[in-house]
Design a protein around this motif. Structure first.
Motif, PDB file in Angstrom:
ATOM      1  N   GLU A 225      -4.514   2.017   9.497  1.00 30.44           N
ATOM      2  CA  GLU A 225      -3.849   0.985   8.696  1.00 30.44           C
ATOM      3  C   GLU A 225      -4.594  -0.346   8.719  1.00 30.44           C
ATOM      4  O   GLU A 225      -4.449  -1.163   7.802  1.00 30.44           O
ATOM      5  N   PHE A 226      -5.402  -0.568   9.747  1.00 34.42           N
ATOM      6  CA  PHE A 226      -6.122  -1.830   9.857  1.00 34.42           C
ATOM      7  C   PHE A 226      -7.563  -1.720   9.360  1.00 34.42           C
ATOM      8  O   PHE A 226      -8.403  -2.556   9.685  1.00 34.42           O
ATOM      9  N   ARG A 227      -7.828  -0.707   8.564  1.00 39.63           N
ATOM     10  CA  ARG A 227      -9.181  -0.516   8.026  1.00 39.63           C
ATOM     11  C   ARG A 227      -9.708  -1.749   7.297  1.00 39.63           C
ATOM     12  O   ARG A 227     -10.862  -2.135   7.493  1.00 39.63           O
ATOM     13  N   PRO A 228      -8.906  -2.440   6.466  1.00 37.05           N
ATOM     14  CA  PRO A 228      -9.433  -3.652   5.811  1.00 37.05           C
ATOM     15  C   PRO A 228      -9.840  -4.739   6.808  1.00 37.05           C
ATOM     16  O   PRO A 228     -10.821  -5.449   6.577  1.00 37.05           O
TER      17      PRO A 228
ATOM     18  N   ALA B 230      -3.253 -13.228  -7.235  1.00 32.92           N
ATOM     19  CA  ALA B 230      -3.132 -12.788  -5.851  1.00 32.92           C
ATOM     20  C   ALA B 230      -2.051 -11.719  -5.718  1.00 32.92           C
ATOM     21  O   ALA B 230      -2.213 -10.749  -4.968  1.00 32.92           O
ATOM     22  N   PHE B 231      -0.941 -11.872  -6.446  1.00 32.70           N
ATOM     23  CA  PHE B 231       0.113 -10.857  -6.413  1.00 32.70           C
ATOM     24  C   PHE B 231      -0.418  -9.530  -6.929  1.00 32.70           C
ATOM     25  O   PHE B 231      -0.202  -8.468  -6.331  1.00 32.70           O
ATOM     26  N   ALA B 232      -1.154  -9.595  -8.040  1.00 35.02           N
ATOM     27  CA  ALA B 232      -1.670  -8.373  -8.643  1.00 35.02           C
ATOM     28  C   ALA B 232      -2.693  -7.676  -7.752  1.00 35.02           C
ATOM     29  O   ALA B 232      -2.666  -6.452  -7.589  1.00 35.02           O
TER      30      ALA B 232
ATOM     31  N   GLY C 121      -2.321  -4.132  -6.175  1.00 39.78           N
ATOM     32  CA  GLY C 121      -3.559  -3.382  -6.008  1.00 39.78           C
ATOM     33  C   GLY C 121      -3.785  -2.929  -4.585  1.00 39.78           C
ATOM     34  O   GLY C 121      -3.995  -1.740  -4.316  1.00 39.78           O
ATOM     35  N   GLY C 122      -3.740  -3.880  -3.644  1.00 42.96           N
ATOM     36  CA  GLY C 122      -4.094  -3.577  -2.266  1.00 42.96           C
ATOM     37  C   GLY C 122      -3.099  -2.683  -1.552  1.00 42.96           C
ATOM     38  O   GLY C 122      -3.487  -1.829  -0.747  1.00 42.96           O
ATOM     39  N   GLU C 123      -1.801  -2.862  -1.845  1.00 48.24           N
ATOM     40  CA  GLU C 123      -0.790  -2.120  -1.108  1.00 48.24           C
ATOM     41  C   GLU C 123      -0.317  -0.851  -1.823  1.00 48.24           C
ATOM     42  O   GLU C 123       0.018   0.135  -1.158  1.00 48.24           O
ATOM     43  N   TYR C 124      -0.300  -0.866  -3.170  1.00 46.41           N
ATOM     44  CA  TYR C 124       0.311   0.250  -3.884  1.00 46.41           C
ATOM     45  C   TYR C 124      -0.677   1.108  -4.668  1.00 46.41           C
ATOM     46  O   TYR C 124      -0.523   2.336  -4.713  1.00 46.41           O
ATOM     47  N   LEU C 125      -1.682   0.511  -5.283  1.00 47.73           N
ATOM     48  CA  LEU C 125      -2.628   1.296  -6.059  1.00 47.73           C
ATOM     49  C   LEU C 125      -3.784   1.820  -5.201  1.00 47.73           C
ATOM     50  O   LEU C 125      -4.021   3.023  -5.114  1.00 47.73           O
ATOM     51  N   LEU C 126      -4.499   0.914  -4.555  1.00 47.36           N
ATOM     52  CA  LEU C 126      -5.632   1.321  -3.715  1.00 47.36           C
ATOM     53  C   LEU C 126      -5.193   1.732  -2.312  1.00 47.36           C
ATOM     54  O   LEU C 126      -5.937   2.409  -1.613  1.00 47.36           O
ATOM     55  N   ARG C 127      -4.011   1.316  -1.916  1.00 44.69           N
ATOM     56  CA  ARG C 127      -3.451   1.640  -0.598  1.00 44.69           C
ATOM     57  C   ARG C 127      -4.409   1.249   0.528  1.00 44.69           C
ATOM     58  O   ARG C 127      -4.628   2.003   1.486  1.00 44.69           O
ATOM     59  N   LEU C 128      -4.958   0.048   0.391  1.00 46.71           N
ATOM     60  CA  LEU C 128      -5.844  -0.464   1.431  1.00 46.71           C
ATOM     61  C   LEU C 128      -5.065  -0.812   2.689  1.00 46.71           C
ATOM     62  O   LEU C 128      -5.587  -0.712   3.810  1.00 46.71           O
ATOM     63  N   ILE C 129      -3.832  -1.263   2.517  1.00 49.06           N
ATOM     64  CA  ILE C 129      -2.955  -1.611   3.634  1.00 49.06           C
ATOM     65  C   ILE C 129      -1.564  -1.045   3.343  1.00 49.06           C
ATOM     66  O   ILE C 129      -1.244  -0.743   2.188  1.00 49.06           O
ATOM     67  N   PRO C 130      -0.731  -0.869   4.367  1.00 52.33           N
ATOM     68  CA  PRO C 130       0.595  -0.294   4.130  1.00 52.33           C
ATOM     69  C   PRO C 130       1.445  -1.132   3.182  1.00 52.33           C
ATOM     70  O   PRO C 130       1.410  -2.367   3.224  1.00 52.33           O
TER      71      PRO C 130
ATOM     72  N   THR D 187     -13.879 -21.555   1.185  1.00 55.46           N
ATOM     73  CA  THR D 187     -14.559 -20.487   0.455  1.00 55.46           C
ATOM     74  C   THR D 187     -13.580 -19.350   0.239  1.00 55.46           C
ATOM     75  O   THR D 187     -12.588 -19.228   0.968  1.00 55.46           O
ATOM     76  N   GLY D 188     -13.853 -18.533  -0.763  1.00 56.65           N
ATOM     77  CA  GLY D 188     -13.006 -17.383  -1.036  1.00 56.65           C
ATOM     78  C   GLY D 188     -13.587 -16.114  -0.443  1.00 56.65           C
ATOM     79  O   GLY D 188     -14.775 -16.039  -0.135  1.00 56.65           O
ATOM     80  N   MET D 189     -12.729 -15.113  -0.282  1.00 52.30           N
ATOM     81  CA  MET D 189     -13.175 -13.781   0.115  1.00 52.30           C
ATOM     82  C   MET D 189     -12.783 -12.813  -0.986  1.00 52.30           C
ATOM     83  O   MET D 189     -11.617 -12.762  -1.384  1.00 52.30           O
ATOM     84  N   HIS D 190     -13.763 -12.058  -1.494  1.00 50.61           N
ATOM     85  CA  HIS D 190     -13.567 -11.243  -2.693  1.00 50.61           C
ATOM     86  C   HIS D 190     -13.871  -9.774  -2.404  1.00 50.61           C
ATOM     87  O   HIS D 190     -14.820  -9.463  -1.678  1.00 50.61           O
ATOM     88  N   TYR D 191     -13.066  -8.893  -3.015  1.00 47.56           N
ATOM     89  CA  TYR D 191     -13.209  -7.448  -2.813  1.00 47.56           C
ATOM     90  C   TYR D 191     -13.598  -6.777  -4.125  1.00 47.56           C
ATOM     91  O   TYR D 191     -12.996  -7.036  -5.168  1.00 47.56           O
ATOM     92  N   ASN D 192     -14.629  -5.934  -4.067  1.00 45.49           N
ATOM     93  CA  ASN D 192     -15.048  -5.151  -5.223  1.00 45.49           C
ATOM     94  C   ASN D 192     -14.559  -3.721  -5.028  1.00 45.49           C
ATOM     95  O   ASN D 192     -15.076  -2.995  -4.165  1.00 45.49           O
ATOM     96  N   PRO D 193     -13.550  -3.270  -5.800  1.00 44.09           N
ATOM     97  CA  PRO D 193     -12.996  -1.928  -5.581  1.00 44.09           C
ATOM     98  C   PRO D 193     -13.965  -0.807  -5.930  1.00 44.09           C
ATOM     99  O   PRO D 193     -13.787   0.323  -5.470  1.00 44.09           O
ATOM    100  N   LEU D 194     -14.990  -1.102  -6.734  1.00 43.67           N
ATOM    101  CA  LEU D 194     -15.968  -0.063  -7.090  1.00 43.67           C
ATOM    102  C   LEU D 194     -16.942   0.193  -5.947  1.00 43.67           C
ATOM    103  O   LEU D 194     -17.212   1.346  -5.595  1.00 43.67           O
TER     104      LEU D 194
END
Length: 238
Positions: free
Chosen positions: A26-29, A158-160, A165-174, A204-211
């Motif tokens: 669960e803490f992979r990110p 951020a919500f999207a 995205g992070g919790e429900y589509l990509l399931r990066l976190i629970p 600074t920002g932190m950005h994630y590329n899902p591809l």
């Protein structure tokens, strides 16, 4: 002492604390972004020889990383399960960290001005009163010292990305890890820090590329972001 905790948040992290050091769990990110977090902190406030406090240390990913780079680190959290895991992991890593089950406000009352650097990453969005944590950080750091936060912006993007995205589509976190209402705009964080006597130095920002599944730091604070502050040299003793 004002506890400033959400018992539901603590229960969520206690329930999965045993898997904190599993890079595929669960803490992979957190495992994925930890090199970026550690690099940013070390670039803004070089760690070697520093007295550092990590607030909301969890199982100790960042905390141990800072110790490995030569800092004398104390880590605090209110998740008993996470602190137990953090202490157990020291037996495997052999690093030196002082872990304590205590809240930031109590620590500030006990050890004002005791640290060269205070870090509080991915934690402010999980407490009822984040401004109180910011004030405690200012009390804990010495005049001339550094404070670094990271958190999530509060806006539709951020919500999207972070929740849908992070919790429900990509399931990066629970699912249910975050509550959108607790996200924090950069202007709010900067205002709390200014009221606490801190001076803004960098963001600074932190950005994630899902591809590519890679994270990077760069301009834009619209989702995840870091903020670096200093306590003025002429600040009064707490």
């Amino acid at each position: 002492m004002h506890a400033n905790l959400d018992s539901n948040e603590i229960a969520k992290f206690d329930a999965i604390a045993a898997r904190w050091w599993d890079p595929e769990g669960e803490f992979r990110p957190l495992h994925a972004i930890n090199p970026l977090r550690l690099g940013y902190v070390d670039s803004r406030a070089p760690l070697k020889g520093r007295r550092v406090l990590d607030i909301g240390c969890g199982g100790g990913l960042l905390t141990e990383g800072m110790a490995e780079r030569g800092a004398k680190v104390t880590g605090i959290d209110l998740s008993e399960g996470a602190i137990k895991v953090a202490k157990l992991h020291l037996k495997e890593s052999g690093r030196q960290v002082d872990y304590r089950l205590v809240n930031a406000e109590a620590m500030a009352a006990e050890m004002p001005g005791a640290f060269d650097l205070v870090t509080c990453l991915e934690m402010l969005e999980h407490v009822p009163d984040p401004a109180s944590i910011v004030a405690a950080c200012s009390t804990l750091v010495r005049p001339g010292g550094q404070v670094i936060f990271s958190t999530l912006n509060r806006n539709p993007k951020a919500f999207a990305l972070a929740i849908l995205g992070g919790e429900y589509l990509l399931r990066l976190i629970p699912a249910g890890t975050h509550e959108y209402a607790k996200f924090i705009r950069p202007s709010e964080l900067e205002a709390w820090a200014r009221a606490a006597g801190l001076q803004h130095r960098h963001s600074t920002g932190m950005h994630y590329n899902p591809l590519t599944r890679h994270y990077r730091l760069g301009p834009g604070l619209d989702v995840n972001y870091f903020m670096h502050f200093t306590r003025p040299e002429d600040a009064r003793a707490p």
